[in-house]
Design a protein around this motif. Structure first.
Motif, PDB file in Angstrom:
ATOM      1  N   GLY A  39       2.648  16.645  10.010  1.00  0.00           N
ATOM      2  CA  GLY A  39       3.043  15.714  10.785  1.00  0.00           C
ATOM      3  C   GLY A  39       4.185  14.861  10.247  1.00  0.00           C
ATOM      4  N   GLY A  40       5.664  15.850   9.344  1.00  0.00           N
ATOM      5  CA  GLY A  40       7.026  15.666   9.343  1.00  0.00           C
ATOM      6  C   GLY A  40       7.403  14.679  10.145  1.00  0.00           C
TER       7      GLY A  40
ATOM      8  N   SER B 114     -11.053  27.381  -5.630  1.00  0.00           N
ATOM      9  CA  SER B 114     -10.143  26.174  -5.665  1.00  0.00           C
ATOM     10  C   SER B 114     -10.661  25.509  -5.040  1.00  0.00           C
ATOM     11  CB  SER B 114      -9.065  26.129  -6.206  1.00  0.00           C
ATOM     12  OG  SER B 114      -8.667  26.860  -5.009  1.00  0.00           O
ATOM     13  N   LEU B 115     -10.455  23.624  -4.751  1.00  0.00           N
ATOM     14  CA  LEU B 115     -11.496  23.224  -3.664  1.00  0.00           C
ATOM     15  C   LEU B 115      -9.758  23.109  -2.753  1.00  0.00           C
ATOM     16  CD1 LEU B 115     -12.032  20.765  -3.024  1.00  0.00           C
ATOM     17  CD2 LEU B 115     -10.194  19.117  -4.413  1.00  0.00           C
ATOM     18  N   ASP B 116     -10.099  23.239  -1.247  1.00  0.00           N
ATOM     19  CA  ASP B 116      -9.170  23.229  -0.608  1.00  0.00           C
ATOM     20  C   ASP B 116      -8.872  21.300  -0.355  1.00  0.00           C
ATOM     21  OD1 ASP B 116      -7.683  22.803   1.517  1.00  0.00           O
ATOM     22  OD2 ASP B 116      -8.979  24.544   3.064  1.00  0.00           O
ATOM     23  N   ALA B 117      -8.247  21.356  -0.425  1.00  0.00           N
ATOM     24  CA  ALA B 117      -7.643  19.852  -0.763  1.00  0.00           C
ATOM     25  C   ALA B 117      -6.898  19.165   0.527  1.00  0.00           C
ATOM     26  CB  ALA B 117      -6.481  19.081  -1.839  1.00  0.00           C
ATOM     27  N   HIS B 118      -6.610  19.835   1.095  1.00  0.00           N
ATOM     28  CA  HIS B 118      -6.239  19.795   2.310  1.00  0.00           C
ATOM     29  C   HIS B 118      -7.542  18.892   3.406  1.00  0.00           C
ATOM     30  CE1 HIS B 118      -4.279  23.554   1.406  1.00  0.00           C
ATOM     31  NE2 HIS B 118      -3.045  22.309   1.798  1.00  0.00           N
ATOM     32  N   LEU B 119      -8.113  17.725   3.132  1.00  0.00           N
ATOM     33  CA  LEU B 119      -9.504  17.454   4.022  1.00  0.00           C
ATOM     34  C   LEU B 119      -9.134  16.134   4.166  1.00  0.00           C
ATOM     35  CD1 LEU B 119      -9.409  14.530   2.263  1.00  0.00           C
ATOM     36  CD2 LEU B 119      -9.790  15.531   0.241  1.00  0.00           C
ATOM     37  N   TRP B 120      -7.954  16.693   5.298  1.00  0.00           N
ATOM     38  CA  TRP B 120      -7.255  15.413   6.000  1.00  0.00           C
ATOM     39  C   TRP B 120      -8.035  15.731   7.317  1.00  0.00           C
ATOM     40  CZ3 TRP B 120      -3.634  16.689   2.777  1.00  0.00           C
ATOM     41  CH2 TRP B 120      -2.961  17.658   3.100  1.00  0.00           C
TER      42      TRP B 120
ATOM     43  N   LEU C   8       0.580  -1.376   0.176  1.00  0.00           N
ATOM     44  CA  LEU C   8       0.246   0.253   0.370  1.00  0.00           C
ATOM     45  C   LEU C   8       0.657   1.057  -0.532  1.00  0.00           C
ATOM     46  CD1 LEU C   8      -3.478   0.431   1.952  1.00  0.00           C
ATOM     47  CD2 LEU C   8      -1.453   2.615   2.469  1.00  0.00           C
ATOM     48  N   LEU C   9       0.456   2.393  -1.121  1.00  0.00           N
ATOM     49  CA  LEU C   9       1.323   3.520  -1.304  1.00  0.00           C
ATOM     50  C   LEU C   9       0.872   4.141  -1.106  1.00  0.00           C
ATOM     51  CD1 LEU C   9       4.103   4.673  -2.416  1.00  0.00           C
ATOM     52  CD2 LEU C   9       3.402   4.495  -4.241  1.00  0.00           C
ATOM     53  N   THR C  10       0.974   5.635  -0.770  1.00  0.00           N
ATOM     54  CA  THR C  10      -0.079   7.031  -0.480  1.00  0.00           C
ATOM     55  C   THR C  10       1.052   7.815  -0.599  1.00  0.00           C
ATOM     56  OG1 THR C  10       0.706   7.428   2.285  1.00  0.00           O
ATOM     57  CG2 THR C  10      -1.069   5.929   2.313  1.00  0.00           C
ATOM     58  N   SER C  11       0.244   8.982  -1.347  1.00  0.00           N
ATOM     59  CA  SER C  11       1.878  10.410  -1.386  1.00  0.00           C
ATOM     60  C   SER C  11       1.847  10.402  -0.580  1.00  0.00           C
ATOM     61  CB  SER C  11       0.243  10.636  -2.782  1.00  0.00           C
ATOM     62  OG  SER C  11      -0.530  11.970  -1.798  1.00  0.00           O
ATOM     63  N   ILE C  12       1.161  11.329   0.237  1.00  0.00           N
ATOM     64  CA  ILE C  12       1.800  12.156   1.629  1.00  0.00           C
ATOM     65  C   ILE C  12       1.265  11.655   2.541  1.00  0.00           C
ATOM     66  CG2 ILE C  12       0.921  14.520   0.481  1.00  0.00           C
ATOM     67  CD1 ILE C  12      -1.257  14.219   2.229  1.00  0.00           C
ATOM     68  N   LYS C  13       2.114  11.541   4.056  1.00  0.00           N
ATOM     69  CA  LYS C  13       2.659  11.642   5.222  1.00  0.00           C
ATOM     70  C   LYS C  13       0.899  10.928   5.788  1.00  0.00           C
ATOM     71  CE  LYS C  13       5.051  10.582   8.924  1.00  0.00           C
ATOM     72  NZ  LYS C  13       6.483  11.581   9.786  1.00  0.00           N
ATOM     73  N   PRO C  14       0.148  12.353   5.778  1.00  0.00           N
ATOM     74  CA  PRO C  14      -1.033  11.541   6.568  1.00  0.00           C
ATOM     75  C   PRO C  14      -1.511  10.551   6.066  1.00  0.00           C
ATOM     76  CG  PRO C  14      -0.700  14.292   6.333  1.00  0.00           C
ATOM     77  CD  PRO C  14       0.697  13.180   5.245  1.00  0.00           C
ATOM     78  N   LEU C  15      -1.699  10.397   4.241  1.00  0.00           N
ATOM     79  CA  LEU C  15      -2.489   9.213   4.500  1.00  0.00           C
ATOM     80  C   LEU C  15      -1.955   7.628   4.793  1.00  0.00           C
ATOM     81  CD1 LEU C  15      -4.143   9.957   0.986  1.00  0.00           C
ATOM     82  CD2 LEU C  15      -4.864  10.379   3.150  1.00  0.00           C
ATOM     83  N   GLN C  16      -0.147   8.128   4.878  1.00  0.00           N
ATOM     84  CA  GLN C  16      -0.207   6.904   4.831  1.00  0.00           C
ATOM     85  C   GLN C  16      -0.461   7.002   6.833  1.00  0.00           C
ATOM     86  OE1 GLN C  16       4.381   7.494   6.038  1.00  0.00           O
ATOM     87  NE2 GLN C  16       4.903   5.964   5.672  1.00  0.00           N
ATOM     88  N   LEU C  17      -0.620   8.131   7.602  1.00  0.00           N
ATOM     89  CA  LEU C  17      -0.660   7.311   8.442  1.00  0.00           C
ATOM     90  C   LEU C  17      -2.075   7.423   9.260  1.00  0.00           C
ATOM     91  CD1 LEU C  17       0.390  11.008  10.629  1.00  0.00           C
ATOM     92  CD2 LEU C  17       1.674   8.560  10.101  1.00  0.00           C
ATOM     93  N   ILE C  18      -2.996   7.153   8.095  1.00  0.00           N
ATOM     94  CA  ILE C  18      -4.333   6.885   8.032  1.00  0.00           C
ATOM     95  C   ILE C  18      -4.328   5.373   8.420  1.00  0.00           C
ATOM     96  CG2 ILE C  18      -6.949   6.469   6.925  1.00  0.00           C
ATOM     97  CD1 ILE C  18      -6.510  10.204   6.851  1.00  0.00           C
TER      98      ILE C  18
ATOM     99  N   GLN D 296      -2.209  11.942  16.580  1.00  0.00           N
ATOM    100  CA  GLN D 296      -1.314  12.742  17.449  1.00  0.00           C
ATOM    101  C   GLN D 296      -1.019  13.935  16.577  1.00  0.00           C
ATOM    102  OE1 GLN D 296       0.958  11.799  19.956  1.00  0.00           O
ATOM    103  NE2 GLN D 296       1.136  14.185  19.981  1.00  0.00           N
ATOM    104  N   LEU D 297      -1.474  14.150  14.791  1.00  0.00           N
ATOM    105  CA  LEU D 297      -1.034  14.414  13.752  1.00  0.00           C
ATOM    106  C   LEU D 297      -2.080  15.503  14.510  1.00  0.00           C
ATOM    107  CD1 LEU D 297      -0.689  14.453  10.649  1.00  0.00           C
ATOM    108  CD2 LEU D 297      -1.972  16.510  11.394  1.00  0.00           C
ATOM    109  N   LEU D 298      -3.349  15.611  14.477  1.00  0.00           N
ATOM    110  CA  LEU D 298      -4.567  16.314  15.342  1.00  0.00           C
ATOM    111  C   LEU D 298      -4.499  16.908  16.922  1.00  0.00           C
ATOM    112  CD1 LEU D 298      -7.835  14.668  14.104  1.00  0.00           C
ATOM    113  CD2 LEU D 298      -5.748  16.692  12.406  1.00  0.00           C
ATOM    114  N   GLU D 299      -3.795  15.696  17.411  1.00  0.00           N
ATOM    115  CA  GLU D 299      -3.771  17.028  18.937  1.00  0.00           C
ATOM    116  C   GLU D 299      -2.250  17.572  19.177  1.00  0.00           C
ATOM    117  OE1 GLU D 299      -4.443  14.713  23.401  1.00  0.00           O
ATOM    118  OE2 GLU D 299      -3.622  13.240  21.517  1.00  0.00           O
ATOM    119  N   ASN D 300      -1.291  17.826  18.136  1.00  0.00           N
ATOM    120  CA  ASN D 300      -0.591  18.001  17.873  1.00  0.00           C
ATOM    121  C   ASN D 300      -0.871  19.143  17.424  1.00  0.00           C
ATOM    122  OD1 ASN D 300       1.381  16.618  18.905  1.00  0.00           O
ATOM    123  ND2 ASN D 300       2.140  16.105  16.781  1.00  0.00           N
TER     124      ASN D 300
END
Length: 326
Positions: free
Chosen positions: A298-299, A155-161, A22-32, A310-314
Motif C-alpha cells: 500500500g505504498g 520458511s515462514l511466509d511473513a506477508h501475513l497482513w 505508536l510505531l510500526t515497522s512497515i506500512k500495512p501495520l501502520q494502516l491497521i 483500500q489496500l485489500l480492495e486494490n
C-alpha cells in the motif's frame, strides 16, 4: 488568576502528552493501527516508501525512533531481520505479530489447505531470542519458477497482513495495548476495533464474488507475497519468476520462463511497485500476456482509518482488471 492559568497550562500539556507514540515497522501495520487510533492519535512507520523490509538498513535516526516509541509492532525476524538487534535496547513493549496467539501462518510451499494456527500463549512484549533456522542450506532445485530467492520452501511466509482474519487479530492486540496506556480513550479504541472488523466483513462480501469468478485463470508473479490473500479467495498463482535484482538471468533461465508463459496461454504477469523488472517486457514480448501491478504494501495510500481495506480492495481490483480481461 496566575494559578488558574498555570493549572490550565499543566492540564493542556498533560493532554498533549497523552497521545501514545505508536510505531510500526512497515506500512500495512501502520494502516491497521490508523484504524484503531482513529480520532485519538496518528501511528508512525519506520520504513520509508519503497524500502524493502527484507533488506532495510537502519539509520541512527531510525534507532532513536525505535527506542522512543511507547508501542512498537513488527512482523517478526522472518520479515525484518534488521530489527532484533536494535530491539535489545528497548525498555518499552514491542510486539512481533507473527507470534500472536491465533494467527494463521503459512510456509512457502504450503498448499492453500495447509495454513497453520499459532495457538500458543507466549509473552511477546519484550525481546525475542529465537533460533530461526529455516533450512537455508536446502538447495533451490527448481528453475526459478517455483519460489523467489528470498522465500525458501519451508520458511515462514511473513506477508501475513494480507489475510483479513490476521489483520483483525493484530488490530485487537493494538486496541488492548493502547487501552492499557491510554485508559481515558479505551472506549474509543474498542469502538474503532469493532468498526474495523465490520468494515472488513463488508469488504469480504463485496470482493469475494468477483475473486471467486477468477479462480483457475493463469497468472504469474515476480514476488511471492500474495499467498495469504490468494488462499482467502481460492486463487493460486501459476508460478513465480524469481529474479535477483543484482544479476541478469541467463538465456537458459529466460527461455524456461518464456516456455512457461507459452504453455499457460493468455495470462497476466504481476510485478510489485515502485519498479517493474526490466525482464518483464523481454519475457512477454510477442505472447498473449498482460503486465500489471499488485502492491502488497500500500505504498501510495494515505494513512487513514479505512486505508487497510483500500489496500485489500486494490489487490482485488488489480487481479480482477487483468484476469477478467483474459
Amino acid at each position: 488568576m496566575s494559578r488558574l492559568f498555570c493549572l490550565i497550562t499543566l492540564l493542556f500539556v498533560a493532554n498533549a502528552q497523552a497521545e501514545v507514540r505508536l510505531l510500526t515497522s512497515i506500512k500495512p501495520l501502520q494502516l491497521i493501527a490508523a484504524a484503531v487510533q482513529d480520532g485519538v492519535g496518528s501511528p508512525d512507520v519506520l520504513l520509508p516508501p519503497g524500502a524493502s523490509p527484507h533488506h532495510y538498513a537502519l539509520r541512527p535516526s531510525d534507532v532513536r525512533r525505535v527506542r522512543n516509541a511507547d508501542l512498537l509492532y513488527w512482523i517478526g525476524p522472518d520479515m525484518e531481520a534488521f530489527l532484533p538487534r536494535v530491539l535489545e535496547g528497548r525498555s518499552k513493549p514491542n510486539v512481533a505479530v507473527q507470534e500472536l496467539p491465533g494467527m494463521t501462518l503459512r510456509r512457502f510451499g504450503d498448499s492453500h489447505a495447509e495454513a497453520h494456527h499459532d495457538d500458543h500463549d507466549h509473552d511477546h512484549d519484550h525481546d525475542h531470542d529465537h533460533d530461526h533456522d529455516h533450512d537455508h542450506d536446502h538447495e533451490h532445485a527448481d528453475d526459478g519458477l517455483g519460489h523467489d530467492h528470498d522465500h525458501r520452501p519451508g520458511s515462514l511466509d511473513a506477508h501475513l497482513w494480507l489475510l483479513p482474519a490476521n489483520a483483525k487479530l493484530i488490530a485487537a492486540r493494538m486496541a488492548a495495548d493502547l487501552a492499557k496506556l491510554d485508559a481515558a480513550n479505551a472506549a474509543r479504541y474498542a469502538a474503532n476495533l469493532q468498526a474495523f472488523e465490520a468494515r472488513l466483513d463488508a469488504l469480504d462480501g463485496r470482493i469475494r464474488p468477483t475473486l471467486v469468478a477468477l479462480q483457475g485463470k493463469p497468472y504469474f508473479v515476480f514476488h511471492e507475497a500474495y499467498d495469504y490473500f490468494e488462499a482467502a479467495y481460492g486463487l493460486k498463482h501459476a508460478g513465480v519468476f524469481s529474479v535477483l535484482t543484482e544479476v541478469q538471468p541467463g538465456a537458459r533461465h529466460v527461455a524456461a520462463m518464456r516456455k512457461r508463459l507459452q504453455q499457460a496461454g493468455p495470462s497476466c504477469v504481476f510485478s510489485e511497485p515502485p519498479l517493474r523488472p526490466r525482464l518483464a517486457e523481454t519475457l512477454t514480448a510477442g505472447l498473449p500476456v498482460k503486465l500489471a501491478e499488485l502492491d502488497a504494501l500500500g505504498g501510495d495510500l494515505p494513512v487513514t482509518a479505512t486505508a487497510y481495506e483500500q489496500l485489500l480492495e486494490n489487490l482485488a481490483g488489480g487481479l480482477a482488471e487483468c484476469l477478467g480481461s483474459l
